[in-house]
Design an enzyme around this catalytic site. Structure first.
Site: not given
Ligand code: NAP
Ligand code: GDD
Length: 340
Positions: A11, A157, A81, A79, A83, A192, A57-58, A135, A133
């Site tokens: 989702t 995280y 988490a 995927l 997140s 997103r 569920d994870l 991160e 990630s």
């Molecule tokens: P997202 O939109 O926040 O999606 C997170 C997913 O995890 C949702 O489908 C959520 O399902 C599910 N989830 C949460 N708790 C769960 C549980 N207890 N059991 C099973 N499923 C659960 O994240 P995304 O951006 O698609 O990212 C996908 C993965 O890549 C994540 O692991 C994230 O940490 C990692 N990642 C993301 C990025 C990025 O920039 N997007 C970068 C690096 C790594 P529900 O609908 O049930 O809440």
């Molecule tokens: N969310 C958010 N909201 N971030 C802000 C804001 C705000 O109002 N203002 C500044 N930021 C800055 C945060 O402090 C961070 O440095 C940057 O914007 C990015 O924040 P996010 O978009 O929340 O992403 P993230 O980098 O913390 O994490 C995302 O990327 C990771 C990979 O590097 C997530 O998708 C993680 O799940 C993922 O692993």
């Protein structure tokens, strides 16, 4: 017979793009969905009617074993988490359980269903992808970051992701499993979540442009990230599981921009001057910030032939345009309408 994939996090943003990609590649796609009435599942079904659902569920080991037994997947993409980084300080234990221990439970489900025990000759036929990630690099020791850069996570995280990353490597080494991690840098899209900064900004710009808001409150504008398009990154996940040997890969664009540059680009895409609307709010700063992240994706380019196709400016324009359309049609970003 079609190959079968099981995706946790179906989702979420990446789950939807990956499911689309795998359906196009001819896979039978299953998504793990949690909860007895999860509204995000019906939203996902509207977009991806061909995805089949397995309940699980994870947090629940038995449910993961049942899902693997039922689906009999060739490939599992983990995927799922918690997140959102700020949430990981507020619910650190839950983050450890879902984002960290969830990886252990998924790997165990595959191990048990494949009949693998210590010293057994059988190795799992199921290929496993872990969503690691950037991160994990946290306070970076070098720039750009590669597969060999050391980890110094700066949030619960990041720590939970580092656990999942090392565990995936360990199951590969201990049991000969085909288990790999993609170390993905930030990737974004019109799907997103609204809590992440790119979408918060594109929605904020759209609201201001349409007269629905007068300001946008943000935290640290100096943080720098390597932002790419989610649709490109899910291709990399799939390619990793097709490689002859299981290895980990860094996935990013190799280009870094600040939050300030993101804001400038987004407001200018709507013909607005950001300085008239953005309010800096120290309450939105994090207890420990990751100042900069920048990928060196050379290994993925050379070994997988993977390249990103969408530039930073194209990504920002795509998100602003999408949110302008969504809000002007009366859509609700917290519901389903931001999805095509
Ligand atoms: P997202 O939109 O926040 O999606 C997170 C997913 O995890 C949702 O489908 C959520 O399902 C599910 N989830 C949460 N708790 C769960 C549980 N207890 N059991 C099973 N499923 C659960 O994240 P995304 O951006 O698609 O990212 C996908 C993965 O890549 C994540 O692991 C994230 O940490 C990692 N990642 C993301 C990025 C990025 O920039 N997007 C970068 C690096 C790594 P529900 O609908 O049930 O809440
Ligand atoms: N969310 C958010 N909201 N971030 C802000 C804001 C705000 O109002 N203002 C500044 N930021 C800055 C945060 O402090 C961070 O440095 C940057 O914007 C990015 O924040 P996010 O978009 O929340 O992403 P993230 O980098 O913390 O994490 C995302 O990327 C990771 C990979 O590097 C997530 O998708 C993680 O799940 C993922 O692993």
């Amino acid at each position: 017979m079609a190959r079968r994939a099981l995706i946790t996090g179906i989702t979420g943003q990446d789950g939807s793009y990956l499911a689309e990609h795998l359906l196009n590649e001819g896979y039978e796609v299953w998504g793990l969905a949690r909860g007895q009435a999860n509204p995000r599942v019906s939203r996902m079904r509207k977009l991806l009617a061909d995805v089949r659902i397995a309940r699980g569920d994870l947090l629940d080991q038995g449910s993961l074993i049942s899902a693997v037994e039922k689906v009999q997947p060739d490939e599992v993409y983990n995927l799922g988490a918690i997140s959102f980084v700020p949430m990981s300080w507020e619910q650190a234990e839950l983050t450890a359980e879902v984002t960290g221990m969830g990886v252990l439970r998924m790997l165990e489900a595959i191990r048990v269903c494949s009949g693998i025990s210590r010293g057994s000759a059988t190795s799992a036929q199921i290929r496993f992808y872990q969503a690691s990630s950037s991160e994990m690099f946290g306070q970076v020791s070098e720039t750009p970051q590669t597969e060999r850069t050391s980890f110094h996570p700066r949030s619960p995280y990041g720590v939970a992701k580092a656990y999942g990353h090392f565990l995936t490597q360990n199951y590969r080494e201990s049991y000969g499993m085909y288990a790999v991690s993609g170390i993905l840098f930030n990737h974004e899209s019109p799907r997103r979540g609204a809590e992440f900064v790119t979408r918060k900004v594109s929605l904020g710009v759209a609201r201001i442009k349409l007269g629905m808001a007068t300001e946008l409150r943000l935290g640290n504008l100096e943080a720098r990230r390597d932002w790419g398009f989610a649709g490109d990154y899910v291709r990399a996940m799939h390619l990793m599981l097709q490689a002859a040997t299981p290895e980990d890969y860094v996935i990013g664009t190799g280009r870094m921009k600040s939050v300030r540059e993101l804001v400038e680009a987004a407001f200018s895409a709507a013909g607005l001057d950001w300085e008239q609307y953005v309010v800096c709010d120290s309450a939105l700063h994090r207890p420990a910030e990751v100042d900069l992240l920048c990928a060196d994706p050379k290994k993925a380019r050379v070994q997988l032939g993977w390249e990103p196709t969408v530039s930073f400016d194209e990504l920002v324009a795509m998100m602003v345009e999408s949110d302008l359309r969504l809000l002007s049609e009366g859509g609700d970003p917290d519901q389903d309408s931001s999805w095509p």
